[in-house]
Design an enzyme around this catalytic site. Structure first.
Site, PDB file in Angstrom:
ATOM      1  N   HIS A 199       5.127 -14.379  -3.614  1.00 11.83           N
ATOM      2  CA  HIS A 199       5.084 -13.022  -3.053  1.00 11.83           C
ATOM      3  C   HIS A 199       3.645 -12.592  -2.800  1.00 11.83           C
ATOM      4  O   HIS A 199       3.290 -12.161  -1.693  1.00 11.83           O
ATOM      5  CB  HIS A 199       5.772 -12.067  -4.035  1.00 11.83           C
ATOM      6  CG  HIS A 199       5.810 -10.644  -3.588  1.00 11.83           C
ATOM      7  ND1 HIS A 199       6.958 -10.062  -3.101  1.00 11.83           N
ATOM      8  CD2 HIS A 199       4.852  -9.680  -3.550  1.00 11.83           C
ATOM      9  CE1 HIS A 199       6.701  -8.810  -2.787  1.00 11.83           C
ATOM     10  NE2 HIS A 199       5.428  -8.548  -3.052  1.00 11.83           N
ATOM     11  N   GLU A 200       2.794 -12.733  -3.815  1.00 12.36           N
ATOM     12  CA  GLU A 200       1.410 -12.277  -3.682  1.00 12.36           C
ATOM     13  C   GLU A 200       0.593 -13.185  -2.768  1.00 12.36           C
ATOM     14  O   GLU A 200      -0.243 -12.703  -1.986  1.00 12.36           O
ATOM     15  CB  GLU A 200       0.752 -12.185  -5.066  1.00 12.36           C
ATOM     16  CG  GLU A 200       1.329 -11.089  -5.952  1.00 12.36           C
ATOM     17  CD  GLU A 200       1.240  -9.715  -5.312  1.00 12.36           C
ATOM     18  OE1 GLU A 200       0.266  -9.457  -4.579  1.00 12.36           O
ATOM     19  OE2 GLU A 200       2.148  -8.898  -5.531  1.00 12.36           O
TER      20      GLU A 200
END
Length: 226
Positions: free
Chosen positions: A22-23
């Protein structure tokens, strides 16, 4: 061995790649738009240590795992500078959507693998304990947690990704006031995620996640999991 131990292990093994991807995708999207900030900060790494937020990555998910609730949380936000973008508002939107999009892809991969292994599970595969844990526990949790993380981050609450998306559709004249509110984002976030469930006796975030992520997981998986 406690019956909760396999659940805890599978939750952790699902949650860590979910938040890391996600990051990293936030940073990758910003990098592709011309912003070197995330890369210079070392945040394009797949090393989970680079992305850990003490509360969002450790405390909040641990509380939810112990309570047998939906496992969600967040990692340390990837830094980026919209001044590098040709269109800062559109760039914000793309970077904001990149993280949830990564979780959607991972969730579909988990569901796809479950469908691919469905004939094995229908045969003698579930007689093997390792396969049983992988198929009946890990893959459902991996899919659910990625969907939980996706929909949780789409909430329009700073510092979650939904706030960037909300800022894109908000009329420009309201942006200064909205950015002022963002200064108090963490207290607001705590009130909504922890305070409201305590005061109301019901967790609106959990209800929202079950209605969205839970139902979608059941649609894409070969058996009911949500």
């Amino acid at each position: 061995m406690s019956a909760n131990i396999p659940y805890i292990i599978c939750s952790i093994l699902s949650f860590l790649p979910a938040i890391v991807c996600h990051e990293v995708m936030h940073g990758f999207a910003a990098h592709k738009l011309g912003d070197p900030t995330a890369k210079d900060a070392g945040r394009l790494s797949l090393n989970p240590v680079k992305h850990i937020d003490p509360f969002g990555t450790v405390i909040l998910p641990a509380m939810l795992i112990l309570a047998n609730g939906p496992v969600f949380g967040y990692a340390k936000p990837v830094p980026y500078n919209p001044r590098y973008f040709k269109d800062p508002r559109k760039g914000d939107l793309i970077v904001g959507l990149a993280g949830p999009a990564a979780n959607l892809v991972l969730a579909l991969l988990g569901a796809g693998l479950a469908w691919a292994l469905w004939p094995v599970a229908q045969g003698s595969g579930l007689d093997n304990d390792l396969f049983l844990y992988f198929y009946a526990l890990f893959l459902p949790l991996f899919t659910l947690i990625n969907l939980y993380l996706m929909f949780f981050n789409l909430l329009p609450i700073p510092p979650l990704d939904g706030s960037s998306i909300f800022a894109f559709i908000l009329p420009e004249r309201f942006l200064p006031g909205y950015y002022k509110i963002q200064q108090y984002s963490f207290p607001i976030f705590l009130v909504i995620v922890i305070g409201l469930p305590y005061l109301l006796g019901v967790n609106p975030v959990s209800l929202y996640l079950r209605a969205t992520a839970g139902n979608i997981a059941n649609l894409v998986f070969p058996f009911a999991i949500g």
